[in-house]
Design an enzyme around this catalytic site. Structure first.
Site, mmCIF file in Angstrom:
data_model
loop_
_atom_site.group_PDB
_atom_site.id
_atom_site.type_symbol
_atom_site.label_atom_id
_atom_site.label_comp_id
_atom_site.label_asym_id
_atom_site.label_seq_id
_atom_site.Cartn_x
_atom_site.Cartn_y
_atom_site.Cartn_z
ATOM 1 N N TYR A 139 -52.980 19.792 35.256
ATOM 2 C CA TYR A 139 -53.691 20.952 34.715
ATOM 3 C C TYR A 139 -54.982 21.221 35.483
ATOM 4 C CZ TYR A 139 -50.931 21.985 30.525
ATOM 5 O OH TYR A 139 -49.953 22.382 29.655
ATOM 6 N N LYS A 190 -43.437 9.044 34.729
ATOM 7 C CA LYS A 190 -42.312 9.109 35.675
ATOM 8 C C LYS A 190 -42.648 8.230 36.873
ATOM 9 C CE LYS A 190 -39.101 11.582 36.266
ATOM 10 N NZ LYS A 190 -37.652 11.226 36.213
ATOM 11 N N ASP A 223 -38.499 11.613 30.954
ATOM 12 C CA ASP A 223 -37.268 12.385 30.713
ATOM 13 C C ASP A 223 -36.398 11.677 29.672
ATOM 14 O OD1 ASP A 223 -36.818 10.330 32.537
ATOM 15 O OD2 ASP A 223 -35.363 11.447 33.732
ATOM 16 N N ASP A 247 -47.678 18.098 26.886
ATOM 17 C CA ASP A 247 -47.500 19.502 26.507
ATOM 18 C C ASP A 247 -46.045 19.737 26.106
ATOM 19 O OD1 ASP A 247 -48.190 22.269 26.268
ATOM 20 O OD2 ASP A 247 -47.185 22.616 28.183
ATOM 21 N N ASP A 251 -44.104 19.973 22.063
ATOM 22 C CA ASP A 251 -43.314 21.108 21.565
ATOM 23 C C ASP A 251 -41.966 20.617 21.014
ATOM 24 O OD1 ASP A 251 -45.264 22.975 22.219
ATOM 25 O OD2 ASP A 251 -43.850 24.378 23.122
HETATM 26 C C1 IPM Z 1 -50.912 23.697 24.275
HETATM 27 C C2 IPM Z 1 -50.712 25.021 24.971
HETATM 28 C C3 IPM Z 1 -51.704 25.137 26.130
HETATM 29 C C4 IPM Z 1 -51.405 24.032 27.115
HETATM 30 C C5 IPM Z 1 -51.734 26.524 26.794
HETATM 31 C C6 IPM Z 1 -52.017 27.634 25.831
HETATM 32 C C7 IPM Z 1 -52.721 26.555 27.938
HETATM 33 O O1 IPM Z 1 -49.391 25.153 25.383
HETATM 34 O O2 IPM Z 1 -52.042 23.427 23.823
HETATM 35 O O3 IPM Z 1 -49.947 22.944 24.165
HETATM 36 O O4 IPM Z 1 -50.525 24.180 27.984
HETATM 37 O O5 IPM Z 1 -52.049 22.985 27.025
HETATM 38 MG MG MG Z 2 -48.120 23.579 24.742
#
Ligand code: IPM
Ligand code: MG
Length: 365
Positions: A139, A190, A223, A247, A251
């Site tokens: 990042y 990884k 993975d 990240d 999700d």
């Molecule tokens: C998160 C989001 C952010 C990230 C975006 C909005 C920059 O997806 O906080 O998970 O990638 O960190």
């Molecule tokens: Mg995210």
């Protein structure tokens, strides 16, 4: 008086923040004494001030005890340069305050065990934490460029970089977190293809050896870890991983709980040895969801639980935080669902969900 900076941001951010403000007002009416300051960030800040990360927002954040952050981003900002994109406001805050430890708990409330795309028995009772390193890795690594290399070709470069201290401090945070839970940490990287993965594993091992032997430590390739998360998520307790893997894995973890609209997060800096306090930003894991913005469809639970995390981590108000969590669970038990968790069945609006949570809070006076 404790000061909270509210940064609603874009899309559904203002809606879920308005809902959370009602929960804050509930506690203020009972003497909590939070002073609320509002600020601009992301696209909202770009529209008003021409930058997604205004100095005045930084100044307000410096002065606050904690930040509550809604969401940023939207299709109308797609053509902006990388530095002017709404996300730059969020990344700027994380970096400016060195909020390296991002705690993302994934808890499956009993009433939502059927909302997940996984089978009920896979997610029922799920209670895991993804601890994501938040200020390093790809990042922020330099160089980060797109350059012209001639012949109509361009080259894009992102740099994955980790120093020892960055891995060590997130590893410590993981072990400390695990001690307060069931004492298990799974570290994901990884190392089979990335040098940063090799160092990551080495430093996590070393740190474990420095007084954390009571915590059980395992390693998994990221993975394979993603696969195990959808195959048998309850095997995990605390997962510690880098910025990019965190990240993505968070999700996935969100979907296990029924909806991305359920996941709160806390982003914490180091404890200041002089004051004993730490910088902190609390935000829902979901994004700005521009497709449903302004329609009263957003699920406010992730933002409200993020405020509960603030009570826990920044204000020593664990009892009040637990009250919020119980009120959310009780509301869901009554099958009061926003569209994201209703599975096509009857759904309530953002405001109605908030009304219901507040009603449950009142019942526990
Ligand atoms: C998160 C989001 C952010 C990230 C975006 C909005 C920059 O997806 O906080 O998970 O990638 O960190
Ligand atoms: Mg995210």
């Amino acid at each position: 008086m404790p000061t909270l900076l509210l940064l609603p941001g874009d899309g559904i951010g203002p809606e879920v923040m308005a809902a959370t403000r009602r929960v804050i007002d509930f506690f203020n009416a009972r003497g909590a004494g939070f002073e609320l300051v509002e600020g601009l960030v992301g696209g909202a800040a770009y529209d008003a001030l021409g930058t997604p990360f205004p100095d005045e927002t930084v100044a307000k954040a410096e002065a606050a005890d904690a930040i509550l952050f809604g969401a940023v981003g939207g299709p109308q900002y797609d053509s902006l340069s990388y530095e002017m994109r709404p996300e730059a406001g969020l990344l700027g805050l994380r970096k400016h305050f060195d909020l390296f430890a991002n705690i993302r708990p994934a808890i499956c409330y009993p009433a939502l065990a059927d909302s997940s795309s996984l089978k009920r028995e896979m997610v029922e009772g799920l209670d895991i934490v993804i601890l994501r390193e938040l200020t390093g890795g790809v990042y922020f690594g330099e160089p980060k460029t797109i350059e012209d290399i001639g012949n109509g070709q361009k080259r894009a470069i992102d740099t994955q970089v980790y120093d020892t201290f960055e891995i060590e401090r997130i590893a410590r945070a993981a072990f400390d977190l695990a001690r307060a839970r069931s004492g298990r940490v799974t570290s994901m990287e990884k190392r089979n293809v990335m040098k940063s993965g090799v160092l990551w594993r080495e430093v996590v091992e070393q740190t474990h050896g420095q007084g954390y032997q009571d915590v059980k430590l395992d390693h998994m390739l990221a993975d394979a870890g993603a696969m195990q998360l959808v195959r048998n998520p309850k095997q995990f307790d605390v997962i510690v991983t880098d910025n990019l893997f965190g990240d993505m894995l968070s999700d996935i973890a969100a979907e296990l709980t029924g909806s991305l609209g359920m996941l709160p997060s806390a982003s914490l800096g180091a404890v200041d040895p002089k004051t004993g306090r730490r910088r902190a930003l609390y935000e829902p894991v979901h994004g700005s969801a521009p497709d449903i913005a302004g329609q009263g469809k957003a699920n406010p639970i992730a933002m409200i639980s993020s405020f509960a995390m603030a009570l826990n981590y920044s204000f020593g108000m664990g009892t009040e935080a637990a009250r919020i969590e119980s009120a959310i669970a009780a509301t869901l038990d009554k099958r009061i669902f926003t569209p994201d968790i209703a599975g096509g069945g009857p759904a309530v609006s953002t405001t109605e969900m908030t009304d219901a949570i507040l009603a449950e809070l009142e019942l526990t006076e």
